[in-house]
Scaffold this motif. Structure first.
Motif, mmCIF file in Angstrom:
data_model
loop_
_atom_site.group_PDB
_atom_site.id
_atom_site.type_symbol
_atom_site.label_atom_id
_atom_site.label_comp_id
_atom_site.label_asym_id
_atom_site.label_seq_id
_atom_site.Cartn_x
_atom_site.Cartn_y
_atom_site.Cartn_z
ATOM 1 N N TYR A 160 6.341 -16.251 47.190
ATOM 2 C CA TYR A 160 5.169 -16.062 46.343
ATOM 3 C C TYR A 160 3.902 -16.493 47.068
ATOM 4 O O TYR A 160 3.945 -17.390 47.905
ATOM 5 N N ASP B 234 1.600 -18.274 45.880
ATOM 6 C CA ASP B 234 1.413 -19.706 45.617
ATOM 7 C C ASP B 234 2.152 -20.545 46.661
ATOM 8 O O ASP B 234 1.643 -21.579 47.098
ATOM 9 N N ARG C 89 -3.562 -24.104 42.436
ATOM 10 C CA ARG C 89 -3.877 -23.499 41.142
ATOM 11 C C ARG C 89 -5.345 -23.031 41.068
ATOM 12 O O ARG C 89 -5.693 -22.219 40.216
ATOM 13 N N PHE D 93 2.119 -12.004 40.091
ATOM 14 C CA PHE D 93 1.903 -11.412 38.767
ATOM 15 C C PHE D 93 1.326 -12.435 37.795
ATOM 16 O O PHE D 93 0.387 -12.145 37.048
ATOM 17 N N ALA D 94 1.862 -13.641 37.818
ATOM 18 C CA ALA D 94 1.366 -14.693 36.915
ATOM 19 C C ALA D 94 -0.067 -15.072 37.274
ATOM 20 O O ALA D 94 -0.945 -15.154 36.403
ATOM 21 N N THR E 142 -2.415 -12.385 36.133
ATOM 22 C CA THR E 142 -2.530 -12.363 34.679
ATOM 23 C C THR E 142 -3.455 -13.487 34.200
ATOM 24 O O THR E 142 -4.348 -13.268 33.367
ATOM 25 N N LEU F 83 -0.837 -5.129 38.229
ATOM 26 C CA LEU F 83 0.166 -4.785 39.235
ATOM 27 C C LEU F 83 0.020 -5.815 40.337
ATOM 28 O O LEU F 83 -1.061 -6.360 40.550
ATOM 29 N N GLU G 292 3.912 -8.569 44.325
ATOM 30 C CA GLU G 292 5.176 -9.209 43.946
ATOM 31 C C GLU G 292 6.178 -8.189 43.408
ATOM 32 O O GLU G 292 7.388 -8.354 43.592
ATOM 33 N N LEU G 293 5.701 -7.150 42.753
ATOM 34 C CA LEU G 293 6.602 -6.152 42.168
ATOM 35 C C LEU G 293 7.320 -5.349 43.253
ATOM 36 O O LEU G 293 8.351 -4.728 42.990
#
Lengths: 244, 244
Positions: A73, A75, A105, A137-138, A141, A155, A158-159
């Motif tokens: 990820y 992150d 974050r 994605f998180a 969002t 989108l 990550e997908l």
């Protein structure tokens, strides 16, 4: 770029890059980092620090894209390059786990450029408007919600479990929206992103964001980027596409 | 349902089922089907037809979920059951390719229940609100945009390449939003969906939608469903969660 005449009527989806294109990561992260460094009594400059942090962004993703390491990820990549950078600055001891988590974050909450919401709102009247970023994605969002960006869907690279400019990211996005790659207009402030999109068969719009990297670094300029459309704001993109 | 006390403060994401829970598929598809049948000069009743069509919904998805067939988009399943139904009614010759495509596409544009937008808007003030449906990603994006549903993101069973109530769908949704399953409240008008969500570790809210299947069929009732919360509208859900 694609060698084919560009026809706005052939487009049904606009895919927006986020960091630097839609939101001002430099100001947002620099401000949050400065706040944390001050709390910790450290003399680090937030702006210079975030510049160095961002320098590690593309190389860290390239290792995933080139299969030198498994999917990770953003992150996680941000955290690894943060740890490295803090060591390099000799402040590893002074920045605890909680502060590091807050710094990672910080990329989840960034201010939109002044014209982003107004431009997206106009463009959403005609097109499906999607975020398409290397952010998770998180993260995307949270970021879109916080900045009130009126995307129709989120989108993320990550997908596709790889990173832009891997063609798979752009094609996964088109596939999920059930359109051909050439029906998607990739909107970005970065040459490398638009080159990747074009190679995957998408059409391209360059948005010049000269302040993207802060006051001391040079961002991509329109003169250096070949794209189907070149503008300096999202409302200007709406104008260029004939969207009222 | 889960046996554990429900604490609204433990929830960060609300995942909404769409067909029947957020939008009125019966009225929407029946109206569009009636229009198409009239144009074709067919005496079929739109409402009765869509009821029979929907009867094939769960069985068609169960075959994917049980690995009796490879992953197939909901549009593909809708089309196969439509073809079957038209044959059964002896009108296969009368309904051409274009009309069939329009019928399948009818599921992409459906009216929201009267309370959906107002309820979602309130709930979005506190939670991440996501669509989580067996509809495809493109279908859900079109549907949410058309009905102006203020979701923060679109999630779809397509992202897990299986269908609800497969636990993988619910867990993929939680994973993409970077939360634990128990931080997600699944909101649905169907017992089978909430049972699947609970089995995957999510918390559950039942929304009674008595008109969901039209005037002649019985929808799931609150008395038959064990859930953490049971309400009759989205604003009532906001009330139950203490969201102003």
């Amino acid at each position: 770029m694609s060698g084919q005449e560009f026809d706005p009527a052939s487009i049904t989806v606009l895919a927006f890059d986020i960091f630097g294109t839609t939101v001002d990561w430099y100001t947002g992260v620099a401000r949050q980092a400065a706040e944390i460094f001050t709390e910790l009594g450290l003399g680090l400059d937030g702006g210079a620090f975030v510049g160095e942090w961002r320098d590690r962004y593309l190389p860290s993703m390239a290792r995933v894209q080139n299969h030198e390491r498994d999917w990770a990820y953003l992150d996680t990549l941000h955290r690894e390059s943060l740890d490295d950078l803090l060591r390099q600055h000799g402040v590893a001891e002074a920045v605890d786990e909680a502060a590091r988590a807050r710094l990672v974050r910080a990329w989840h909450r960034l201010p939109a450029w002044d014209d982003s919401v107004a431009g997206l709102t106009r463009l959403a009247g005609r097109y499906v408007v999607a975020a398409l970023s290397n952010g998770g994605f998180a993260l995307l969002t949270h970021l879109a919600k916080d900045a009130k960006l009126p995307f129709d869907c989120i989108l993320s690279a990550e997908l596709a479990r790889t990173y832009k400019p891997d063609a798979q990211v752009y094609r996964t996005a088109a596939g999920l929206l059930d359109v051909a790659p050439e029906q998607v207009l990739m909107v970005a402030a970065h040459k490398w992103d638009l080159d990747g999109a074009a190679a995957a068969g998408l059409r391209t719009a360059f948005v010049e964001r000269p302040r993207e990297k802060g006051p001391d670094r040079v961002a991509d300029r329109a003169t250096d980027v070949a794209a189907d459309i070149s503008v300096t704001s999202f409302p200007a993109l709406a104008d260029a596409l004939g969207v009222p």
